[in-house]
Motif scaffolding. Structure first.
Motif, PDB file in Angstrom:
ATOM      1  N   ASN A 226     -15.751  -0.871   3.178  1.00  0.00           N
ATOM      2  CA  ASN A 226     -16.444  -2.289   2.842  1.00  0.00           C
ATOM      3  C   ASN A 226     -14.968  -3.128   2.344  1.00  0.00           C
ATOM      4  O   ASN A 226     -14.913  -4.484   1.749  1.00  0.00           O
ATOM      5  N   ASP A 227     -14.019  -2.293   1.119  1.00  0.00           N
ATOM      6  CA  ASP A 227     -13.658  -3.285   0.755  1.00  0.00           C
ATOM      7  C   ASP A 227     -11.780  -2.994   1.891  1.00  0.00           C
ATOM      8  O   ASP A 227     -11.884  -3.200   2.774  1.00  0.00           O
ATOM      9  N   PRO A 228     -11.748  -5.060   1.680  1.00  0.00           N
ATOM     10  CA  PRO A 228     -11.120  -5.855   2.657  1.00  0.00           C
ATOM     11  C   PRO A 228      -9.307  -4.634   2.705  1.00  0.00           C
ATOM     12  O   PRO A 228      -8.264  -4.924   3.986  1.00  0.00           O
ATOM     13  N   TYR A 229      -9.032  -4.888   1.447  1.00  0.00           N
ATOM     14  CA  TYR A 229      -7.979  -4.107   1.507  1.00  0.00           C
ATOM     15  C   TYR A 229      -7.322  -2.914   2.845  1.00  0.00           C
ATOM     16  O   TYR A 229      -6.200  -2.520   2.621  1.00  0.00           O
ATOM     17  N   TYR A 230      -8.944  -1.903   2.858  1.00  0.00           N
ATOM     18  CA  TYR A 230      -8.344  -0.485   3.385  1.00  0.00           C
ATOM     19  C   TYR A 230      -8.738  -1.043   5.099  1.00  0.00           C
ATOM     20  O   TYR A 230      -8.734  -0.253   5.893  1.00  0.00           O
ATOM     21  N   ASN A 231      -8.572  -1.901   5.440  1.00  0.00           N
ATOM     22  CA  ASN A 231      -9.281  -2.314   6.847  1.00  0.00           C
ATOM     23  C   ASN A 231      -7.746  -2.121   8.091  1.00  0.00           C
ATOM     24  O   ASN A 231      -8.235  -1.966   9.066  1.00  0.00           O
ATOM     25  N   ASP A 232      -6.685  -2.561   8.119  1.00  0.00           N
ATOM     26  CA  ASP A 232      -5.790  -2.171   8.162  1.00  0.00           C
ATOM     27  C   ASP A 232      -5.717  -0.511   7.982  1.00  0.00           C
ATOM     28  O   ASP A 232      -3.995  -0.100   8.573  1.00  0.00           O
ATOM     29  N   LYS A 233      -5.462  -0.453   6.997  1.00  0.00           N
ATOM     30  CA  LYS A 233      -5.515   1.202   6.557  1.00  0.00           C
ATOM     31  C   LYS A 233      -6.371   2.576   6.961  1.00  0.00           C
ATOM     32  O   LYS A 233      -7.593   3.056   7.051  1.00  0.00           O
ATOM     33  N   LEU A 234      -6.130   2.925   8.355  1.00  0.00           N
ATOM     34  CA  LEU A 234      -6.435   4.123   8.720  1.00  0.00           C
ATOM     35  C   LEU A 234      -6.398   5.648   8.000  1.00  0.00           C
ATOM     36  O   LEU A 234      -7.689   6.051   8.487  1.00  0.00           O
ATOM     37  N   PHE A 235      -5.333   5.698   7.948  1.00  0.00           N
ATOM     38  CA  PHE A 235      -5.182   7.311   7.100  1.00  0.00           C
ATOM     39  C   PHE A 235      -6.217   7.247   6.352  1.00  0.00           C
ATOM     40  O   PHE A 235      -7.142   8.492   5.819  1.00  0.00           O
TER      41      PHE A 235
END
Length: 162
Positions: free
Chosen positions: A32-41
């Motif tokens: 849910n945090d936008p910080y992790y949107n582009d971080k798949l790992f």
């Protein structure tokens, strides 16, 4: 004779509760945090490790080792999952017992396995059971020894899913 748990054995319960809390708190943040949107790992690795660790503790440790063992005159009762699942074995159904040693940073612990149809049905552990020696003596009186079994993490892992 009824088994009693060591203080150390309750660590598994506390760790299981801790992993539930981590799963409930951390996984929603990752998705849910936008910080992790582009971080798949982190979205794959962290939930996988948390869920696998929880499954291992509950299915592997609580189900097979954190058990209450009651040895009567002609039968053995086991209570798994803190007494939710009870199994009874007659002495005549049990082939015998083997023992093995597990060495860890905290010391070397002996495990005693009771066999039925060439399968481990009961594990009694020096780590989990305070009165391990009394239980072992009772088992030695009533069942034949099948010898020593080398401890194998691979076998332990396979038994989780049996």
């Amino acid at each position: 004779m009824k088994s009693k748990f060591t203080i150390k054995s309750y660590l598994v319960l506390f760790l299981s509760c801790g992993f539930i809390i981590l799963i409930i708190k951390v996984i929603p943040v990752l998705f849910n945090d936008p910080y992790y949107n582009d971080k798949l790992f982190p979205k794959i690795f962290i939930p996988s490790i948390l869920i696998f660790s929880f499954i291992y503790l509950v299915i592997g440790e609580l189900r097979t080792k954190f058990i209450i063992v009651e040895i009567d005159k002609s039968e053995i009762k086991t209570k798994r999952f803190l007494g939710l699942k009870t199994e009874t074995y007659k002495f005549s159904e049990i082939e015998g017992w083997k023992y093995s040693h597990l060495t860890s940073r905290g010391g070397t612990y002996e495990y005693l396995y009771l066999y039925q149809d060439n399968k481990k049905i009961i594990k009694i552990s020096e780590f989990y059971h305070k009165n391990y020696l009394q239980l072992k003596n009772k088992v030695q009186e009533n069942f034949k020894s099948l010898g020593y079994e080398q401890f194998s993490l691979l076998d332990e892992f396979k038994e989780i899913f049996r």
